[in-house]
Design a protein around this motif. Sequence first.
Motif, short mmCIF file in Angstrom:
data_model
loop_
_atom_site.label_atom_id
_atom_site.label_comp_id
_atom_site.label_asym_id
_atom_site.label_seq_id
_atom_site.Cartn_x
_atom_site.Cartn_y
_atom_site.Cartn_z
N ARG A 269 -12.32 -3.58 9.19
CA ARG A 269 -12.47 -3.91 7.90
C ARG A 269 -13.05 -5.16 7.66
O ARG A 269 -13.09 -6.02 8.64
N HIS B 42 3.29 -7.97 9.39
CA HIS B 42 2.23 -7.30 10.04
C HIS B 42 1.07 -8.35 10.58
O HIS B 42 0.13 -7.95 11.26
N ILE B 43 1.26 -9.53 9.92
CA ILE B 43 0.03 -10.52 10.35
C ILE B 43 0.77 -11.73 11.14
O ILE B 43 1.69 -11.75 11.42
N TYR C 198 -1.82 -9.64 -5.59
CA TYR C 198 -2.46 -8.72 -4.59
C TYR C 198 -3.62 -9.62 -4.01
O TYR C 198 -3.79 -10.25 -2.93
N ARG D 6 0.96 -1.17 -0.06
CA ARG D 6 0.14 -0.04 0.07
C ARG D 6 0.94 1.25 -0.13
O ARG D 6 1.79 1.35 0.67
N LEU E 299 -1.16 0.11 8.57
CA LEU E 299 0.19 0.23 8.41
C LEU E 299 0.88 1.50 7.70
O LEU E 299 1.66 2.16 8.25
N HIS F 118 3.42 -9.36 1.34
CA HIS F 118 3.41 -9.13 0.19
C HIS F 118 4.74 -9.38 -0.37
O HIS F 118 5.11 -9.73 -1.75
N ASN G 79 -3.54 -12.27 -0.87
CA ASN G 79 -4.67 -12.12 -0.04
C ASN G 79 -5.91 -13.62 0.05
O ASN G 79 -6.68 -13.69 0.65
N TRP H 129 -2.75 -14.75 3.20
CA TRP H 129 -3.61 -14.35 4.33
C TRP H 129 -4.32 -15.24 5.17
O TRP H 129 -4.14 -15.49 6.34
O1 F6P Z 1 -3.20 -6.15 8.89
C1 F6P Z 1 -2.26 -6.34 7.74
C2 F6P Z 1 -2.59 -5.39 6.59
O2 F6P Z 1 -1.86 -5.61 5.50
C3 F6P Z 1 -2.31 -4.07 7.18
O3 F6P Z 1 -0.92 -3.96 7.31
C4 F6P Z 1 -3.18 -3.09 6.39
O4 F6P Z 1 -3.50 -2.03 7.19
C5 F6P Z 1 -4.48 -4.02 6.22
O5 F6P Z 1 -3.96 -5.30 6.19
C6 F6P Z 1 -5.31 -3.49 4.92
O6 F6P Z 1 -4.92 -4.32 3.79
P1 F6P Z 1 -4.98 -4.06 2.31
O7 F6P Z 1 -4.00 -3.31 1.96
O8 F6P Z 1 -5.15 -5.37 1.50
O9 F6P Z 1 -6.35 -3.23 2.07
#
Ligand code: F6P
Length: 491
Positions: A290, A178-179, A99, A19, A40, A156, A104, A108
Amino acid sequence: AVSATPPFGDRELVLVSNREPYVHERDDDGISVARPAGGLTSALDPMMASTGGTWVAWGSGDGDEEMSDENGCVRVPPESPSYELKRVALSEEQVTNYYYGYSNQVLWPLCHSDIAKMTPKPEFWRHYREANERFADAIRERVDPSEAVVWFQDYHFALAPRLIRESAPDAFCMQFWHIPWPSWDVFRSCPEHDELLDGLLANDLLGFHTDRYCRNFLDCASKALGADVNRETGVIRYDGRTVRVESFPLGIDAVERRRLAGSAEADEAWESLRDAYPLGAERLALGVDRLDYTKGIEQRLTALERLWEERPEWRGRVTYVQKASESRSRINDYQRVQATVTGEIERINERFGTDAWRPIVYIDDRLSTAELAALYREADVGLVSSLRDGMNLVAKEFVASQVDDPGVLVLSELVGAHEELGEAAMTVHPNDAEAFTDGIERALTMDRPERSNRMTQLQAEVEENDIEAWKNDVLRHAGEVLNRKRRADRD
Ligand code: F6P
Protein backbone atom coordinates in the motif's frame (compact mmCIF):
# COMPACT_ATOMS: atom_id res chain seq x y z
CA ALA A 1 -26.47 -21.49 2.96
CA VAL A 2 -23.45 -23.11 4.58
CA SER A 3 -23.62 -24.34 8.17
CA ALA A 4 -21.01 -22.82 10.44
CA THR A 5 -19.62 -23.92 13.82
CA PRO A 6 -19.96 -21.27 16.54
CA PRO A 7 -16.77 -21.28 18.64
CA PHE A 8 -18.31 -20.09 21.93
CA GLY A 9 -21.40 -22.28 22.26
CA ASP A 10 -24.46 -20.16 22.89
CA ARG A 11 -22.54 -16.88 22.86
CA GLU A 12 -22.71 -15.40 19.36
CA LEU A 13 -19.46 -14.12 17.87
CA VAL A 14 -19.65 -10.48 16.81
CA LEU A 15 -16.60 -9.27 14.94
CA VAL A 16 -16.13 -5.53 14.58
CA SER A 17 -13.80 -3.87 12.09
CA ASN A 18 -13.66 -0.59 10.26
CA ARG A 19 -13.29 -2.17 6.79
CA GLU A 20 -16.01 -4.43 5.51
CA PRO A 21 -15.12 -7.76 3.87
CA TYR A 22 -17.45 -7.13 0.89
CA VAL A 23 -18.18 -3.77 -0.71
CA HIS A 24 -21.23 -3.31 -2.90
CA GLU A 25 -20.51 -0.75 -5.58
CA ARG A 26 -22.96 0.72 -7.98
CA ASP A 27 -21.92 0.64 -11.64
CA ASP A 28 -23.53 0.78 -15.10
CA ASP A 29 -24.80 -2.80 -14.82
CA GLY A 30 -26.34 -2.36 -11.37
CA ILE A 31 -24.53 -3.38 -8.20
CA SER A 32 -21.36 -5.44 -8.09
CA VAL A 33 -19.52 -6.85 -5.10
CA ALA A 34 -15.80 -6.31 -4.49
CA ARG A 35 -13.30 -7.31 -1.82
CA PRO A 36 -11.27 -4.39 -0.49
CA ALA A 37 -7.44 -4.53 -0.59
CA GLY A 38 -5.78 -5.20 2.76
CA GLY A 39 -4.78 -8.12 4.89
CA LEU A 40 -7.30 -7.82 7.69
CA THR A 41 -10.53 -8.49 5.85
CA SER A 42 -9.15 -11.21 3.57
CA ALA A 43 -7.64 -12.99 6.59
CA LEU A 44 -10.81 -12.87 8.69
CA ASP A 45 -13.51 -13.57 6.13
CA PRO A 46 -12.76 -17.33 5.84
CA MET A 47 -12.73 -17.51 9.63
CA MET A 48 -16.16 -15.89 9.89
CA ALA A 49 -17.42 -18.17 7.14
CA SER A 50 -16.46 -21.14 9.31
CA THR A 51 -17.65 -19.81 12.67
CA GLY A 52 -20.77 -17.88 11.63
CA GLY A 53 -22.02 -14.90 13.63
CA THR A 54 -22.11 -11.22 12.74
CA TRP A 55 -19.47 -8.90 11.29
CA VAL A 56 -20.09 -5.23 12.02
CA ALA A 57 -18.26 -2.77 9.73
CA TRP A 58 -18.46 0.62 8.10
CA GLY A 59 -20.55 0.35 4.94
CA SER A 60 -18.19 2.19 2.61
CA GLY A 61 -19.66 1.24 -0.80
CA ASP A 62 -22.28 3.31 -2.57
CA GLY A 63 -24.43 0.21 -3.07
CA ASP A 64 -24.09 -1.12 0.49
CA GLU A 65 -27.25 0.37 1.86
CA GLU A 66 -29.41 -0.90 -0.99
CA MET A 67 -28.11 -4.45 -0.50
CA SER A 68 -28.85 -4.49 3.23
CA ASP A 69 -32.13 -5.37 4.96
CA GLU A 70 -34.01 -3.06 7.33
CA ASN A 71 -31.52 -3.95 10.12
CA GLY A 72 -28.58 -2.98 7.95
CA CYS A 73 -27.59 -6.64 7.43
CA VAL A 74 -26.70 -8.74 4.40
CA ARG A 75 -25.73 -12.43 4.40
CA VAL A 76 -22.25 -13.18 3.01
CA PRO A 77 -20.00 -14.56 1.53
CA PRO A 78 -22.07 -13.93 -1.61
CA GLU A 79 -21.27 -17.33 -3.15
CA SER A 80 -22.21 -19.37 -0.02
CA PRO A 81 -23.71 -17.22 2.75
CA SER A 82 -22.86 -18.27 6.30
CA TYR A 83 -22.68 -15.08 8.39
CA GLU A 84 -24.35 -11.68 8.68
CA LEU A 85 -22.58 -8.49 7.67
CA LYS A 86 -24.06 -5.51 9.48
CA ARG A 87 -23.09 -2.20 7.92
CA VAL A 88 -22.71 1.02 9.87
CA ALA A 89 -23.38 4.08 7.75
CA LEU A 90 -21.06 7.01 8.48
CA SER A 91 -21.55 10.58 7.34
CA GLU A 92 -18.92 12.35 5.26
CA GLU A 93 -17.96 14.40 8.32
CA GLN A 94 -17.52 11.24 10.40
CA VAL A 95 -15.39 9.58 7.73
CA THR A 96 -13.21 12.71 7.45
CA ASN A 97 -12.61 13.05 11.15
CA TYR A 98 -12.83 9.52 12.56
CA TYR A 99 -11.22 7.50 9.73
CA TYR A 100 -8.97 9.97 7.89
CA GLY A 101 -8.55 12.10 11.00
CA TYR A 102 -8.03 10.47 14.37
CA SER A 103 -7.46 6.89 13.13
CA ASN A 104 -5.05 7.69 10.34
CA GLN A 105 -3.49 11.05 11.26
CA VAL A 106 -3.10 10.46 14.98
CA LEU A 107 -3.17 6.77 15.94
CA TRP A 108 -1.49 5.44 12.79
CA PRO A 109 1.62 7.66 12.95
CA LEU A 110 1.68 7.37 16.77
CA CYS A 111 1.68 3.58 16.78
CA HIS A 112 4.30 3.53 14.02
CA SER A 113 6.43 5.83 16.21
CA ASP A 114 6.37 8.62 13.61
CA ILE A 115 5.16 11.30 16.00
CA ALA A 116 6.12 14.23 13.76
CA LYS A 117 3.34 13.13 11.39
CA MET A 118 0.66 13.27 14.08
CA THR A 119 -1.84 16.07 13.56
CA PRO A 120 -4.24 15.96 16.51
CA LYS A 121 -7.30 18.19 16.26
CA PRO A 122 -10.22 18.47 18.68
CA GLU A 123 -12.74 17.50 15.97
CA PHE A 124 -10.77 14.34 15.13
CA TRP A 125 -11.03 13.17 18.73
CA ARG A 126 -14.69 14.15 19.06
CA HIS A 127 -15.65 12.19 15.97
CA TYR A 128 -13.51 9.22 16.94
CA ARG A 129 -15.44 9.03 20.22
CA GLU A 130 -18.74 9.42 18.41
CA ALA A 131 -17.88 6.76 15.83
CA ASN A 132 -16.96 4.36 18.62
CA GLU A 133 -20.37 5.10 20.17
CA ARG A 134 -22.02 4.54 16.81
CA PHE A 135 -20.38 1.10 16.47
CA ALA A 136 -21.22 0.19 20.09
CA ASP A 137 -24.88 1.05 19.31
CA ALA A 138 -24.79 -1.11 16.18
CA ILE A 139 -23.47 -4.05 18.22
CA ARG A 140 -26.27 -3.59 20.76
CA GLU A 141 -28.87 -3.36 17.99
CA ARG A 142 -27.76 -6.79 16.87
CA VAL A 143 -27.08 -8.68 20.14
CA ASP A 144 -27.22 -8.42 23.90
CA PRO A 145 -23.46 -8.08 24.58
CA SER A 146 -23.89 -10.03 27.87
CA GLU A 147 -24.69 -13.04 25.72
CA ALA A 148 -22.08 -12.55 23.04
CA VAL A 149 -18.35 -12.49 22.39
CA VAL A 150 -17.48 -9.13 20.85
CA TRP A 151 -14.19 -9.16 18.99
CA PHE A 152 -12.87 -5.72 18.00
CA GLN A 153 -10.24 -5.40 15.31
CA ASP A 154 -7.62 -2.72 15.23
CA TYR A 155 -6.98 0.87 16.21
CA HIS A 156 -10.28 2.31 15.02
CA PHE A 157 -11.99 1.03 18.17
CA ALA A 158 -9.95 1.83 21.25
CA LEU A 159 -12.95 3.27 23.09
CA ALA A 160 -15.76 0.90 22.09
CA PRO A 161 -14.88 -1.90 24.58
CA ARG A 162 -15.38 0.53 27.48
CA LEU A 163 -18.72 1.66 26.02
CA ILE A 164 -19.91 -1.94 25.75
CA ARG A 165 -18.64 -2.76 29.24
CA GLU A 166 -20.48 0.21 30.78
CA SER A 167 -23.81 -0.98 29.43
CA ALA A 168 -23.15 -4.72 29.85
CA PRO A 169 -20.67 -5.53 32.63
CA ASP A 170 -20.91 -9.27 31.79
CA ALA A 171 -19.99 -8.85 28.15
CA PHE A 172 -16.99 -10.74 26.86
CA CYS A 173 -14.85 -8.34 24.84
CA MET A 174 -11.61 -9.01 23.06
CA GLN A 175 -9.48 -7.00 20.65
CA PHE A 176 -6.68 -7.61 18.20
CA TRP A 177 -4.44 -4.62 17.48
CA HIS A 178 -3.10 -5.09 13.93
CA ILE A 179 -0.44 -2.37 14.05
CA PRO A 180 2.56 -1.92 16.37
CA TRP A 181 2.20 -0.70 19.94
CA PRO A 182 4.91 1.88 20.66
CA SER A 183 6.97 2.49 23.79
CA TRP A 184 5.50 4.68 26.56
CA ASP A 185 7.91 7.46 25.63
CA VAL A 186 6.29 7.61 22.20
CA PHE A 187 2.74 6.83 23.29
CA ARG A 188 2.72 9.70 25.77
CA SER A 189 2.91 12.14 22.82
CA CYS A 190 -0.78 11.51 22.36
CA PRO A 191 -2.86 13.82 24.56
CA GLU A 192 -5.62 11.20 24.91
CA HIS A 193 -3.31 8.45 26.17
CA ASP A 194 -5.30 7.74 29.32
CA GLU A 195 -8.69 7.48 27.61
CA LEU A 196 -7.29 5.17 24.92
CA LEU A 197 -5.68 2.85 27.45
CA ASP A 198 -8.76 2.89 29.68
CA GLY A 199 -10.94 1.94 26.70
CA LEU A 200 -8.69 -0.96 25.71
CA LEU A 201 -8.47 -2.23 29.27
CA ALA A 202 -12.23 -2.84 29.23
CA ASN A 203 -11.42 -5.92 27.09
CA ASP A 204 -11.03 -9.39 28.63
CA LEU A 205 -8.33 -10.38 26.13
CA LEU A 206 -6.09 -8.07 24.15
CA GLY A 207 -3.86 -9.38 21.36
CA PHE A 208 -0.85 -7.97 19.52
CA HIS A 209 1.37 -9.47 16.83
CA THR A 210 4.56 -9.70 18.89
CA ASP A 211 5.81 -9.94 22.47
CA ARG A 212 7.55 -6.60 22.02
CA TYR A 213 4.22 -4.81 21.40
CA CYS A 214 2.70 -6.61 24.41
CA ARG A 215 5.56 -5.44 26.64
CA ASN A 216 5.16 -1.88 25.37
CA PHE A 217 1.44 -1.98 26.11
CA LEU A 218 1.97 -3.35 29.64
CA ASP A 219 4.45 -0.59 30.25
CA CYS A 220 2.00 2.09 29.07
CA ALA A 221 -0.83 0.68 31.23
CA SER A 222 1.41 0.70 34.25
CA LYS A 223 3.00 4.13 33.71
CA ALA A 224 -0.09 6.03 32.52
CA LEU A 225 -2.84 4.49 34.64
CA GLY A 226 -0.93 2.85 37.47
CA ALA A 227 -2.50 -0.49 36.46
CA ASP A 228 -1.19 -3.56 38.27
CA VAL A 229 0.83 -5.31 35.59
CA ASN A 230 2.34 -8.79 35.70
CA ARG A 231 5.04 -8.82 33.03
CA GLU A 232 5.57 -12.59 33.33
CA THR A 233 1.98 -13.63 32.71
CA GLY A 234 0.72 -10.63 30.72
CA VAL A 235 -2.14 -10.19 33.17
CA ILE A 236 -3.23 -6.65 34.07
CA ARG A 237 -5.46 -5.83 37.02
CA TYR A 238 -7.26 -2.56 36.53
CA ASP A 239 -10.52 -1.07 37.69
CA GLY A 240 -11.47 -4.25 39.61
CA ARG A 241 -11.09 -6.44 36.52
CA THR A 242 -8.51 -8.65 34.85
CA VAL A 243 -7.27 -8.22 31.29
CA ARG A 244 -5.05 -10.78 29.61
CA VAL A 245 -2.49 -9.44 27.09
CA GLU A 246 -1.05 -11.98 24.66
CA SER A 247 0.86 -12.11 21.37
CA PHE A 248 -0.72 -13.84 18.36
CA PRO A 249 1.43 -13.38 15.23
CA LEU A 250 -0.98 -13.18 12.29
CA GLY A 251 -0.44 -15.65 9.46
CA ILE A 252 -1.74 -16.21 5.94
CA ASP A 253 -3.53 -19.02 4.15
CA ALA A 254 -0.21 -20.51 3.06
CA VAL A 255 -1.66 -23.64 1.45
CA GLU A 256 -3.93 -21.55 -0.76
CA ARG A 257 -1.08 -19.20 -1.71
CA ARG A 258 1.09 -22.16 -2.66
CA ARG A 259 -1.73 -23.75 -4.66
CA LEU A 260 -2.40 -20.51 -6.52
CA ALA A 261 1.28 -19.92 -7.29
CA GLY A 262 1.57 -23.37 -8.85
CA SER A 263 -1.72 -23.21 -10.74
CA ALA A 264 -2.41 -23.08 -14.46
CA GLU A 265 -4.20 -19.75 -13.81
CA ALA A 266 -0.92 -18.30 -12.52
CA ASP A 267 0.91 -19.59 -15.64
CA GLU A 268 -1.62 -17.84 -17.84
CA ALA A 269 -1.52 -14.71 -15.73
CA TRP A 270 2.26 -14.60 -16.04
CA GLU A 271 2.03 -14.78 -19.82
CA SER A 272 -0.39 -11.85 -19.92
CA LEU A 273 1.72 -9.83 -17.46
CA ARG A 274 4.74 -10.34 -19.70
CA ASP A 275 2.73 -9.07 -22.63
CA ALA A 276 1.62 -6.01 -20.71
CA TYR A 277 4.89 -5.02 -18.99
CA PRO A 278 8.62 -5.18 -19.82
CA LEU A 279 9.50 -8.08 -17.51
CA GLY A 280 12.11 -9.83 -19.61
CA ALA A 281 15.26 -9.13 -17.51
CA GLU A 282 17.38 -12.01 -16.23
CA ARG A 283 16.39 -11.28 -12.62
CA LEU A 284 13.29 -9.86 -11.01
CA ALA A 285 12.97 -8.14 -7.65
CA LEU A 286 9.51 -7.37 -6.28
CA GLY A 287 7.86 -5.05 -3.77
CA VAL A 288 4.12 -5.14 -3.01
CA ASP A 289 2.83 -2.28 -0.91
CA ARG A 290 0.00 0.00 0.00
CA LEU A 291 1.44 3.44 -0.72
CA ASP A 292 2.16 4.31 2.88
CA TYR A 293 5.06 6.28 4.40
CA THR A 294 5.71 3.43 6.84
CA LYS A 295 6.65 0.99 4.07
CA GLY A 296 10.12 2.42 3.37
CA ILE A 297 9.56 2.49 -0.39
CA GLU A 298 11.82 5.51 -0.87
CA GLN A 299 14.62 3.78 1.06
CA ARG A 300 14.18 0.74 -1.19
CA LEU A 301 14.46 2.88 -4.31
CA THR A 302 17.62 4.51 -2.96
CA ALA A 303 19.20 1.11 -2.34
CA LEU A 304 18.29 -0.04 -5.85
CA GLU A 305 19.60 3.14 -7.43
CA ARG A 306 22.90 2.65 -5.62
CA LEU A 307 23.07 -0.90 -6.98
CA TRP A 308 22.74 0.26 -10.59
CA GLU A 309 24.98 3.26 -10.00
CA GLU A 310 27.87 1.58 -8.22
CA ARG A 311 27.66 -1.89 -9.72
CA PRO A 312 26.91 -1.21 -13.39
CA GLU A 313 27.10 -4.92 -14.21
CA TRP A 314 23.54 -5.13 -12.84
CA ARG A 315 22.19 -2.62 -15.35
CA GLY A 316 20.03 -4.40 -17.91
CA ARG A 317 20.04 -7.58 -15.80
CA VAL A 318 17.69 -6.88 -12.92
CA THR A 319 14.24 -5.28 -13.04
CA TYR A 320 12.44 -4.16 -9.92
CA VAL A 321 8.63 -4.46 -10.00
CA GLN A 322 6.77 -2.13 -7.67
CA LYS A 323 3.17 -3.24 -7.21
CA ALA A 324 1.48 -0.33 -5.48
CA SER A 325 -2.03 0.23 -4.13
CA GLU A 326 -3.23 3.73 -3.59
CA SER A 327 -4.31 4.26 0.02
CA ARG A 328 -5.83 6.99 2.25
CA SER A 329 -5.28 9.48 -0.57
CA ARG A 330 -7.09 12.38 1.05
CA ILE A 331 -4.26 12.72 3.56
CA ASN A 332 -1.35 15.00 2.56
CA ASP A 333 1.35 12.65 3.79
CA TYR A 334 -0.07 9.91 1.59
CA GLN A 335 -0.27 12.19 -1.45
CA ARG A 336 3.35 13.07 -0.80
CA VAL A 337 4.44 9.39 -0.74
CA GLN A 338 2.58 8.76 -4.00
CA ALA A 339 4.21 11.75 -5.68
CA THR A 340 7.69 10.95 -4.37
CA VAL A 341 7.56 7.28 -5.27
CA THR A 342 6.28 7.84 -8.81
CA GLY A 343 8.68 10.80 -9.27
CA GLU A 344 11.69 8.80 -8.09
CA ILE A 345 10.79 5.84 -10.29
CA GLU A 346 10.51 8.10 -13.31
CA ARG A 347 13.86 9.71 -12.54
CA ILE A 348 15.66 6.38 -12.00
CA ASN A 349 14.15 4.95 -15.17
CA GLU A 350 15.29 7.98 -17.14
CA ARG A 351 18.74 7.79 -15.62
CA PHE A 352 19.45 4.11 -16.34
CA GLY A 353 16.76 2.86 -18.69
CA THR A 354 17.54 1.83 -22.29
CA ASP A 355 15.39 0.84 -25.24
CA ALA A 356 15.77 -2.77 -24.19
CA TRP A 357 15.43 -2.46 -20.41
CA ARG A 358 13.25 -0.60 -17.91
CA PRO A 359 14.87 -0.68 -14.44
CA ILE A 360 11.63 -0.23 -12.51
CA VAL A 361 8.21 -1.41 -13.61
CA TYR A 362 5.47 0.35 -11.68
CA ILE A 363 2.11 -1.43 -11.51
CA ASP A 364 -0.74 0.41 -9.86
CA ASP A 365 -3.52 -1.46 -11.66
CA ARG A 366 -5.62 -3.81 -9.59
CA LEU A 367 -4.20 -7.31 -10.13
CA SER A 368 -6.15 -10.55 -9.94
CA THR A 369 -5.07 -13.04 -7.26
CA ALA A 370 -3.61 -15.20 -10.05
CA GLU A 371 -1.56 -12.27 -11.42
CA LEU A 372 -0.23 -11.42 -7.98
CA ALA A 373 0.59 -15.09 -7.38
CA ALA A 374 2.48 -15.19 -10.68
CA LEU A 375 4.51 -12.10 -9.78
CA TYR A 376 5.37 -13.51 -6.35
CA ARG A 377 6.37 -16.84 -7.88
CA GLU A 378 8.54 -15.35 -10.61
CA ALA A 379 10.34 -12.88 -8.33
CA ASP A 380 13.92 -13.86 -7.47
CA VAL A 381 14.04 -11.36 -4.63
CA GLY A 382 11.19 -10.12 -2.42
CA LEU A 383 11.88 -6.70 -0.89
CA VAL A 384 10.17 -5.67 2.36
CA SER A 385 11.70 -2.52 3.82
CA SER A 386 9.12 -1.01 6.19
CA LEU A 387 10.37 1.49 8.75
CA ARG A 388 7.74 0.06 11.14
CA ASP A 389 5.09 -2.53 10.39
CA GLY A 390 2.81 -4.45 12.75
CA MET A 391 3.44 -7.74 10.96
CA ASN A 392 3.73 -7.39 7.13
CA LEU A 393 1.91 -10.23 5.44
CA VAL A 394 3.54 -9.49 2.06
CA ALA A 395 6.72 -11.14 3.38
CA LYS A 396 4.73 -14.29 4.17
CA GLU A 397 2.86 -14.23 0.85
CA PHE A 398 6.14 -14.01 -1.08
CA VAL A 399 7.55 -16.96 0.86
CA ALA A 400 4.47 -19.16 0.41
CA SER A 401 4.46 -18.47 -3.35
CA GLN A 402 8.06 -19.63 -4.00
CA VAL A 403 7.03 -22.93 -5.54
CA ASP A 404 9.90 -23.49 -7.93
CA ASP A 405 13.42 -22.04 -8.10
CA PRO A 406 13.52 -20.52 -4.59
CA GLY A 407 13.96 -16.77 -4.29
CA VAL A 408 15.35 -14.73 -1.40
CA LEU A 409 13.38 -12.62 1.07
CA VAL A 410 15.14 -9.35 1.91
CA LEU A 411 13.48 -8.22 5.11
CA SER A 412 13.65 -5.12 7.24
CA GLU A 413 14.52 -5.83 10.84
CA LEU A 414 11.84 -3.29 11.85
CA VAL A 415 8.74 -5.31 10.90
CA GLY A 416 6.77 -7.69 13.11
CA ALA A 417 7.36 -10.59 10.68
CA HIS A 418 11.10 -10.31 11.36
CA GLU A 419 10.59 -11.96 14.75
CA GLU A 420 9.52 -15.15 12.97
CA LEU A 421 11.36 -14.91 9.65
CA GLY A 422 14.50 -12.96 10.57
CA GLU A 423 16.80 -15.95 10.93
CA ALA A 424 16.34 -17.35 7.43
CA ALA A 425 15.65 -14.08 5.58
CA MET A 426 18.30 -11.65 4.41
CA THR A 427 17.97 -9.03 7.13
CA VAL A 428 18.50 -5.36 6.27
CA HIS A 429 18.10 -2.04 8.02
CA PRO A 430 16.14 0.16 5.62
CA ASN A 431 17.94 3.31 6.74
CA ASP A 432 21.41 1.87 6.18
CA ALA A 433 21.59 2.45 2.42
CA GLU A 434 25.01 0.83 1.89
CA ALA A 435 24.12 -2.33 3.78
CA PHE A 436 20.70 -2.44 2.11
CA THR A 437 22.34 -2.36 -1.35
CA ASP A 438 24.78 -5.07 -0.26
CA GLY A 439 21.85 -7.16 0.99
CA ILE A 440 20.08 -6.90 -2.37
CA GLU A 441 23.25 -7.87 -4.22
CA ARG A 442 23.84 -10.82 -1.89
CA ALA A 443 20.29 -11.96 -2.52
CA LEU A 444 20.83 -11.69 -6.28
CA THR A 445 24.04 -13.72 -6.19
CA MET A 446 23.16 -16.32 -3.55
CA ASP A 447 23.80 -19.88 -4.72
CA ARG A 448 20.96 -22.31 -5.06
CA PRO A 449 21.75 -24.56 -2.05
CA GLU A 450 21.74 -21.55 0.31
CA ARG A 451 18.54 -20.17 -1.24
CA SER A 452 16.83 -23.54 -0.92
CA ASN A 453 17.97 -23.98 2.61
CA ARG A 454 16.71 -20.57 3.69
CA MET A 455 13.44 -20.87 1.77
CA THR A 456 12.69 -24.29 3.25
CA GLN A 457 13.02 -22.82 6.74
CA LEU A 458 10.89 -19.80 5.86
CA GLN A 459 8.16 -21.91 4.28
CA ALA A 460 8.03 -24.27 7.26
CA GLU A 461 7.56 -21.24 9.54
CA VAL A 462 4.88 -19.62 7.35
CA GLU A 463 2.97 -22.89 6.90
CA GLU A 464 3.07 -23.87 10.56
CA ASN A 465 1.96 -20.48 11.82
CA ASP A 466 -0.70 -19.89 9.22
CA ILE A 467 -4.07 -18.15 9.51
CA GLU A 468 -5.74 -21.33 10.75
CA ALA A 469 -3.19 -21.67 13.57
CA TRP A 470 -3.67 -17.99 14.46
CA LYS A 471 -7.44 -18.35 14.59
CA ASN A 472 -7.23 -21.51 16.70
CA ASP A 473 -4.74 -19.91 19.06
CA VAL A 474 -6.85 -16.76 19.57
CA LEU A 475 -10.09 -18.70 19.98
CA ARG A 476 -8.47 -21.18 22.39
CA HIS A 477 -7.13 -18.35 24.58
CA ALA A 478 -10.49 -16.59 24.43
CA GLY A 479 -12.25 -19.83 25.44
CA GLU A 480 -9.91 -20.21 28.42
CA VAL A 481 -10.42 -16.64 29.58
CA LEU A 482 -14.18 -16.98 29.11
CA ASN A 483 -14.31 -20.22 31.11
CA ARG A 484 -12.27 -18.70 33.91
CA LYS A 485 -14.71 -15.80 33.95
CA ARG A 486 -17.70 -18.16 34.06
CA ARG A 487 -16.13 -20.09 36.96
CA ALA A 488 -15.37 -16.87 38.83
CA ASP A 489 -18.99 -15.74 38.35
CA ARG A 490 -20.26 -19.06 39.73
CA ASP A 491 -17.98 -19.03 42.81
O1 F6P B 1 -2.29 -2.84 8.78
C1 F6P B 1 -3.33 -2.17 9.38
C2 F6P B 1 -4.51 -2.07 8.48
O2 F6P B 1 -5.60 -1.51 9.14
C3 F6P B 1 -4.88 -3.43 7.98
O3 F6P B 1 -5.53 -4.10 8.95
C4 F6P B 1 -5.55 -3.10 6.71
O4 F6P B 1 -5.55 -4.19 5.86
C5 F6P B 1 -4.75 -1.95 6.17
O5 F6P B 1 -4.26 -1.29 7.33
C6 F6P B 1 -5.54 -1.09 5.21
O6 F6P B 1 -5.97 0.10 5.73
P1 F6P B 1 -7.29 0.87 5.34
O7 F6P B 1 -8.44 0.06 5.87
O8 F6P B 1 -7.16 2.20 6.02
O9 F6P B 1 -7.35 0.96 3.87
